[in-house]
Design a protein around this motif. Sequence first.
Motif, PDB file in Angstrom:
ATOM      1  N   LYS A   1       0.817  -1.216   0.000  1.00  0.00           N
ATOM      2  CA  LYS A   1       0.000   0.000   0.000  1.00  0.00           C
ATOM      3  C   LYS A   1       0.855   1.272   0.000  1.00  0.00           C
ATOM      4  O   LYS A   1       0.602   2.188  -0.797  1.00  0.00           O
ATOM      5  CB  LYS A   1      -0.942   0.006   1.205  1.00  0.00           C
ATOM      6  N   PRO A   2       1.870   1.382   0.874  1.00  0.00           N
ATOM      7  CA  PRO A   2       2.700   2.593   0.869  1.00  0.00           C
ATOM      8  C   PRO A   2       3.401   2.846  -0.469  1.00  0.00           C
ATOM      9  O   PRO A   2       3.539   3.997  -0.882  1.00  0.00           O
ATOM     10  CB  PRO A   2       3.720   2.333   1.987  1.00  0.00           C
TER      11      PRO A   2
ATOM     12  N   GLN B   1      -0.069  -8.660   8.183  1.00  0.00           N
ATOM     13  CA  GLN B   1      -0.089  -9.201   6.830  1.00  0.00           C
ATOM     14  C   GLN B   1      -1.185  -8.502   6.041  1.00  0.00           C
ATOM     15  O   GLN B   1      -2.250  -8.194   6.581  1.00  0.00           O
ATOM     16  CB  GLN B   1      -0.338 -10.721   6.832  1.00  0.00           C
ATOM     17  N   GLU B   2      -0.939  -8.262   4.758  1.00  0.00           N
ATOM     18  CA  GLU B   2      -1.886  -7.520   3.928  1.00  0.00           C
ATOM     19  C   GLU B   2      -3.011  -8.418   3.417  1.00  0.00           C
ATOM     20  O   GLU B   2      -2.771  -9.428   2.763  1.00  0.00           O
ATOM     21  CB  GLU B   2      -1.161  -6.877   2.745  1.00  0.00           C
ATOM     22  N   ASP B   3      -4.237  -8.027   3.708  1.00  0.00           N
ATOM     23  CA  ASP B   3      -5.425  -8.743   3.261  1.00  0.00           C
ATOM     24  C   ASP B   3      -5.726  -8.382   1.809  1.00  0.00           C
ATOM     25  O   ASP B   3      -5.751  -7.210   1.445  1.00  0.00           O
ATOM     26  CB  ASP B   3      -6.606  -8.370   4.155  1.00  0.00           C
ATOM     27  N   VAL B   4      -5.985  -9.381   0.967  1.00  0.00           N
ATOM     28  CA  VAL B   4      -6.154  -9.119  -0.461  1.00  0.00           C
ATOM     29  C   VAL B   4      -7.399  -8.286  -0.761  1.00  0.00           C
ATOM     30  O   VAL B   4      -7.386  -7.440  -1.660  1.00  0.00           O
ATOM     31  CB  VAL B   4      -6.181 -10.448  -1.260  1.00  0.00           C
ATOM     32  N   LEU B   5      -8.470  -8.470  -0.013  1.00  0.00           N
ATOM     33  CA  LEU B   5      -9.686  -7.689  -0.260  1.00  0.00           C
ATOM     34  C   LEU B   5      -9.496  -6.233   0.150  1.00  0.00           C
ATOM     35  O   LEU B   5      -9.992  -5.316  -0.508  1.00  0.00           O
ATOM     36  CB  LEU B   5     -10.875  -8.314   0.468  1.00  0.00           C
TER      37      LEU B   5
ATOM     38  N   HIS C   1      -8.016  -0.501  -1.563  1.00  0.00           N
ATOM     39  CA  HIS C   1      -6.985   0.538  -1.556  1.00  0.00           C
ATOM     40  C   HIS C   1      -6.677   1.035  -2.960  1.00  0.00           C
ATOM     41  O   HIS C   1      -6.661   2.249  -3.206  1.00  0.00           O
ATOM     42  CB  HIS C   1      -5.716  -0.008  -0.896  1.00  0.00           C
ATOM     43  N   TYR C   2      -6.438   0.136  -3.903  1.00  0.00           N
ATOM     44  CA  TYR C   2      -6.072   0.629  -5.242  1.00  0.00           C
ATOM     45  C   TYR C   2      -7.252   1.275  -5.955  1.00  0.00           C
ATOM     46  O   TYR C   2      -7.070   2.142  -6.815  1.00  0.00           O
ATOM     47  CB  TYR C   2      -5.399  -0.446  -6.090  1.00  0.00           C
ATOM     48  N   GLN C   3      -8.486   0.909  -5.577  1.00  0.00           N
ATOM     49  CA  GLN C   3      -9.649   1.562  -6.189  1.00  0.00           C
ATOM     50  C   GLN C   3      -9.740   3.040  -5.799  1.00  0.00           C
ATOM     51  O   GLN C   3     -10.279   3.852  -6.552  1.00  0.00           O
ATOM     52  CB  GLN C   3     -10.926   0.838  -5.778  1.00  0.00           C
TER      53      GLN C   3
ATOM     54  N   GLY D   1      -8.480   5.389  -8.399  1.00  0.00           N
ATOM     55  CA  GLY D   1      -9.057   5.295  -9.730  1.00  0.00           C
ATOM     56  C   GLY D   1      -8.456   4.168 -10.544  1.00  0.00           C
ATOM     57  O   GLY D   1      -8.523   4.171 -11.775  1.00  0.00           O
ATOM     58  N   LEU D   2      -7.876   3.193  -9.866  1.00  0.00           N
ATOM     59  CA  LEU D   2      -7.241   2.060 -10.532  1.00  0.00           C
ATOM     60  C   LEU D   2      -8.108   0.815 -10.429  1.00  0.00           C
ATOM     61  O   LEU D   2      -8.913   0.673  -9.499  1.00  0.00           O
ATOM     62  CB  LEU D   2      -5.875   1.759  -9.904  1.00  0.00           C
ATOM     63  N   THR D   3      -7.946  -0.062 -11.370  1.00  0.00           N
ATOM     64  CA  THR D   3      -8.516  -1.394 -11.283  1.00  0.00           C
ATOM     65  C   THR D   3      -7.387  -2.377 -11.560  1.00  0.00           C
ATOM     66  O   THR D   3      -6.239  -1.983 -11.741  1.00  0.00           O
ATOM     67  CB  THR D   3      -9.688  -1.575 -12.263  1.00  0.00           C
ATOM     68  N   SER D   4      -7.713  -3.669 -11.582  1.00  0.00           N
ATOM     69  CA  SER D   4      -6.670  -4.669 -11.797  1.00  0.00           C
ATOM     70  C   SER D   4      -7.109  -5.677 -12.853  1.00  0.00           C
ATOM     71  O   SER D   4      -8.261  -5.681 -13.298  1.00  0.00           O
ATOM     72  CB  SER D   4      -6.357  -5.399 -10.490  1.00  0.00           C
TER      73      SER D   4
END
Length: 282
Positions: free
Chosen positions: A135-136, A174-178, A183-185, A188-191
Motif C-alpha cells: 500500500k505505501p 499481513q496484507e489482506d487481499v480484499l 486501496h487501489y480503487q 481510480g485504478l482497477t486490476s
Amino acid sequence: LKEKLVESLNKEKITKTIEILQNEYIESDIITLQEVSSAFIDQARESKLGKKFHMIAPKDIDTNRDQNSIIMLQKTSFPDGESAEVTKEIIKAFPSDEEIPVSKGDILAVATMHKDKIPMIIASFHGDTDGLATKPVLKALMKAKESDPELASAKLIFGLDANTYEEPANPEKQEDVLDWGKHYQKYGLTSCWGGKPQASNYTTYNARTYLQTQLNKACKKSEKRTKGDVNPKDFILFDEDSFIVKRTWKDNTGTRKFIEDMAFPTLEFPSDHGIVTTLIQP
C-alpha cells in the motif's frame, strides 16, 4: 532426487525462465518481472528476448541480493524505450516518519512513450513477505505521478508481487487481499482481476518438503494446502477509465495453462509465483 531438483530449480532456473518467455510470451507489449538476478538480465539480453525487448533494470541494481524488479518493453510498441526512470521520485514520496520495508532493487518505474504517442508510466514491484510495503508503495507512486506535470497525464500500468493473503494470520501484520483491492480503487485504478479481487484466485501454491535444511518448516504432502503458501499475490494495475480488460489468465506450467491445486515450482516451471497475463485495450 536432490540432484535432479537442484538441477531443475536452481542451475537451470534462468534457462527455463527464458525459454518460457521466448516460447509463450515474446509477443507481449510489456513484461514486468520481480526477484530477478543480474545473471538473468545478462543472459536475457543475449537471447531472442534482447532482440525483441528493451530490457530495463534499476539503476541501483542489487547484485548481491539478486532480487531486482525489471521491465521489458516491446521495441515495436515502445520504439524509444524508457525516457526516464522515476523510481527515486517514488522513494522520495515515502512518509519521512515511517519505515517502509523496501529494499534496493524492489521498485522500478519508468516513463515511456507508446508508438501511438501515449505517455505511460510502467512500474514493477516486489513486495515484502507480509505485503506491508504494498500500500505505501502504491501511495508513493501515485503521489510522485500527480506531483509532476509531465507524469500526471501519463497512463499507468503496474505489475507487482503484492504479497497479499486470502486469510492473514494477523491483519495488522499481513496484507489482506480484499483490503488491498479497496486501496487501489481509491486511486481510480482497477486490476486484471477487477476492482474486487477474488480471495481464492491463487497465484502461489508452494510448501517446503523435507529435502531442505529448515525441517521445522517442512510439511507432509497431505498438509501442503493448509501449511503452504497458497495465496492471491500477483496483480497488474491500470487506470480504470483508460483501459478495458479483454482477457486475463494464469500460467503455472509454462504453456499458458494453470492447473489448480497443483504445487509449484515444478521441474518444468521454475517459479513459485504463477505468470499473470492480461489483454487490455484503450
